[in-house]
Design a protein around this motif. Structure first.
Motif, short mmCIF file in Angstrom:
data_model
loop_
_atom_site.label_atom_id
_atom_site.label_comp_id
_atom_site.label_asym_id
_atom_site.label_seq_id
_atom_site.Cartn_x
_atom_site.Cartn_y
_atom_site.Cartn_z
N GLN A 1 0.82 -1.29 -0.01
CA GLN A 1 -0.04 -0.14 0.03
C GLN A 1 0.85 1.11 -0.08
OE1 GLN A 1 -2.91 -1.06 -0.63
NE2 GLN A 1 -4.41 0.68 -0.09
N VAL A 2 2.03 1.28 0.78
CA VAL A 2 2.84 2.21 0.49
C VAL A 2 3.32 2.49 -0.78
CG1 VAL A 2 5.08 3.09 1.45
CG2 VAL A 2 3.59 2.13 3.03
N LEU A 3 3.83 1.43 -1.50
CA LEU A 3 4.30 1.61 -2.94
C LEU A 3 3.25 2.20 -3.66
CD1 LEU A 3 6.20 -1.65 -3.47
CD2 LEU A 3 7.24 0.57 -3.13
N ARG A 4 1.95 1.83 -3.43
CA ARG A 4 0.86 2.27 -4.39
C ARG A 4 0.61 3.65 -3.95
NH1 ARG A 4 -3.88 -1.98 -3.66
NH2 ARG A 4 -4.59 -1.07 -5.32
N ASP B 1 8.06 6.14 -5.04
CA ASP B 1 9.18 6.54 -4.81
C ASP B 1 9.44 6.33 -3.26
OD1 ASP B 1 7.82 8.66 -3.83
OD2 ASP B 1 9.01 10.16 -4.61
N ALA B 2 8.83 5.84 -2.53
CA ALA B 2 8.97 5.82 -1.16
C ALA B 2 9.97 4.79 -0.63
CB ALA B 2 7.64 5.69 -0.22
N ALA B 3 9.99 3.66 -1.31
CA ALA B 3 10.85 2.38 -1.21
C ALA B 3 11.07 1.88 -2.60
CB ALA B 3 10.03 1.57 -0.42
N ALA B 4 12.55 1.57 -2.81
CA ALA B 4 13.05 0.97 -3.60
C ALA B 4 12.49 -0.73 -4.00
CB ALA B 4 14.58 0.96 -3.46
N PHE B 5 12.12 -1.24 -3.02
CA PHE B 5 11.60 -2.66 -3.05
C PHE B 5 10.80 -3.19 -1.95
CE2 PHE B 5 15.73 -2.98 -0.70
CZ PHE B 5 15.19 -3.81 0.17
N ALA B 6 10.31 -4.26 -2.09
CA ALA B 6 9.42 -4.79 -0.93
C ALA B 6 9.42 -6.28 -0.94
CB ALA B 6 7.96 -4.35 -1.05
N VAL B 7 9.28 -6.85 0.32
CA VAL B 7 9.49 -8.34 0.78
C VAL B 7 7.92 -8.55 1.35
CG1 VAL B 7 10.23 -10.07 1.84
CG2 VAL B 7 11.88 -8.58 0.77
N VAL B 8 7.14 -9.28 0.66
CA VAL B 8 5.74 -9.62 1.29
C VAL B 8 5.52 -10.94 1.67
CG1 VAL B 8 3.38 -9.53 0.76
CG2 VAL B 8 4.83 -7.75 -0.06
N GLY C 1 -9.36 -3.03 -4.95
CA GLY C 1 -9.47 -1.53 -5.44
C GLY C 1 -8.24 -0.71 -6.20
N THR C 2 -8.45 0.45 -6.39
CA THR C 2 -7.67 1.14 -7.35
C THR C 2 -6.99 2.51 -6.74
OG1 THR C 2 -8.67 0.50 -9.24
CG2 THR C 2 -7.12 2.36 -9.55
N LEU C 3 -5.76 2.87 -6.49
CA LEU C 3 -5.05 4.09 -6.14
C LEU C 3 -4.63 4.73 -7.06
CD1 LEU C 3 -3.53 2.50 -2.76
CD2 LEU C 3 -5.71 3.48 -2.91
N ASP C 4 -4.57 5.89 -6.67
CA ASP C 4 -3.87 7.10 -7.60
C ASP C 4 -2.35 6.50 -8.06
OD1 ASP C 4 -6.33 8.42 -7.25
OD2 ASP C 4 -5.43 9.87 -6.10
N GLY C 5 -1.79 5.96 -7.20
CA GLY C 5 -0.16 5.59 -7.49
C GLY C 5 -0.14 4.21 -8.36
N ASP C 6 -1.34 3.82 -8.58
CA ASP C 6 -1.36 2.27 -9.29
C ASP C 6 -0.54 2.36 -10.62
OD1 ASP C 6 -2.08 0.95 -6.94
OD2 ASP C 6 -4.12 0.58 -7.89
N GLU C 7 -0.86 3.62 -11.41
CA GLU C 7 -0.43 3.38 -12.62
C GLU C 7 1.05 3.94 -12.80
OE1 GLU C 7 -1.45 6.28 -16.77
OE2 GLU C 7 -2.70 6.17 -15.03
N GLU C 8 1.29 4.99 -12.01
CA GLU C 8 2.91 5.18 -11.81
C GLU C 8 3.86 3.92 -11.57
OE1 GLU C 8 5.96 8.16 -9.39
OE2 GLU C 8 3.80 8.48 -9.33
N LEU C 9 3.19 3.13 -10.45
CA LEU C 9 3.75 2.00 -9.96
C LEU C 9 4.04 1.08 -11.09
CD1 LEU C 9 4.79 0.52 -7.23
CD2 LEU C 9 2.62 -0.58 -7.08
N GLU D 1 1.16 -7.43 -12.79
CA GLU D 1 0.99 -6.36 -13.51
C GLU D 1 1.62 -5.02 -13.18
OE1 GLU D 1 -3.47 -6.19 -13.02
OE2 GLU D 1 -3.72 -8.00 -14.54
N HIS D 2 2.02 -4.69 -11.78
CA HIS D 2 2.53 -3.61 -11.22
C HIS D 2 4.02 -3.54 -10.78
CE1 HIS D 2 -1.87 -3.49 -10.98
NE2 HIS D 2 -1.72 -2.15 -10.93
N VAL D 3 4.36 -4.72 -10.55
CA VAL D 3 5.79 -4.90 -9.89
C VAL D 3 6.75 -5.92 -10.72
CG1 VAL D 3 4.98 -4.15 -7.66
CG2 VAL D 3 5.19 -6.48 -8.24
N ASP D 4 7.85 -5.70 -10.37
CA ASP D 4 8.94 -6.72 -10.88
C ASP D 4 9.00 -7.94 -9.96
OD1 ASP D 4 10.86 -8.37 -11.97
OD2 ASP D 4 12.42 -6.85 -11.55
N LEU D 5 7.86 -8.92 -10.04
CA LEU D 5 7.81 -9.96 -9.09
C LEU D 5 8.87 -11.39 -8.93
CD1 LEU D 5 5.87 -11.14 -6.85
CD2 LEU D 5 4.36 -12.10 -8.65
N SER D 6 9.20 -11.36 -7.97
CA SER D 6 9.55 -12.89 -7.74
C SER D 6 9.16 -13.56 -6.64
CB SER D 6 11.04 -12.47 -7.71
OG SER D 6 11.58 -11.65 -6.75
N GLY D 7 9.20 -14.79 -6.34
CA GLY D 7 8.69 -15.41 -5.16
C GLY D 7 8.28 -16.79 -5.24
#
Length: 219
Positions: free
Chosen positions: A121-124, A128-135, A143-151, A183-189
């Motif tokens: 949610q922070v990334l969305r 630019d608040a974080a360079a990466f995330a581990v979930v 839902g949709t957030l304003d930052g989704d398109e930029e993300l 659809e929104h991140v460079d995913l690995s997992g």
């Protein structure tokens, strides 16, 4: 509009004293629902030493008898107040801006369960608040957030790990996350066989590899 849910700076656990933090990449740990800042801090031995690690306490207290703290209320499987979620994200971002100041070193987020949802949610909210995330055992909120398109344009690296026997996260949330993330991140997992709503040694080994790659990219 709900006011920002401020974090308690005195409840943050740090891996390094203030004079050893400047210029080093920061990894922020976000615990799950009903837990506290001490929980994920126990992962410190599994994380690369190059990071300064900060384990923060969520700002809310769940209703009795649930112990610990939460990022936002859970009123049912499909009932989450978007204003409460936004307030939690705003509070976390305000704390992050305050502790980083003029330090331009990269920031990463590592969250478990509800904390994983917060990391995304922070990334969305502010890509630019974080360079990466581990979930870990977490999910992307519908839902949709304003930052989704930029993300989706930035596509930061995200590691998503979950157990095949996790019965806490609803199947529809898992399905939504599995579709939304690529659809929104460079995913690995990875999906870990026989793992419930928890973290395993194999998963932590994969997380370390992911974090070491992030450090290599930073350098």
């Amino acid at each position: 509009m709900v006011a920002a849910a401020s974090l308690d700076p005195d409840a943050v656990l740090w891996s390094a004293p203030p004079h050893e933090r400047a210029g080093r990449p920061l990894l922020v740990l976000l615990h799950g629902y009903g837990s506290n800042e001490q929980d994920l801090f126990g992962l410190l031995p599994y994380l690369p030493d190059a990071f300064v690690v900060a384990s923060v306490r969520a700002p809310l207290s769940p209703p009795f008898p649930v112990p610990g703290h939460s990022w936002f209320p859970i009123d049912g499987p499909q009932r989450r107040d978007p204003d409460q979620i936004a307030a939690a994200v705003t509070g976390l971002l305000e704390w992050l801006d305050d502790v980083r100041g003029d330090d331009a070193a990269p920031v990463g987020l590592l969250g478990f369960s509800q904390g994983g949802a917060m990391a995304l949610q922070v990334l969305r909210t502010r890509p630019d608040a974080a360079a990466f995330a581990v979930v870990l055992a977490g999910f992307a909120l519908p839902g949709t957030l304003d930052g989704d398109e930029e993300l989706a344009e930035v596509r930061p690296p995200v590691f998503w790990g979950r157990g095949s026997r996790d019965e806490v996260i609803a199947p529809d949330l898992v399905a939504h996350t599995a579709q939304w993330l690529p659809e929104h991140v460079d995913l690995s997992g990875r999906v870990y066989a026989d793992l419930a709503h928890s973290v395993s040694e194999d998963e932590l080994a994969d997380v370390r590899v992911f974090l070491e790659k992030r450090l290599a990219a930073i350098s």
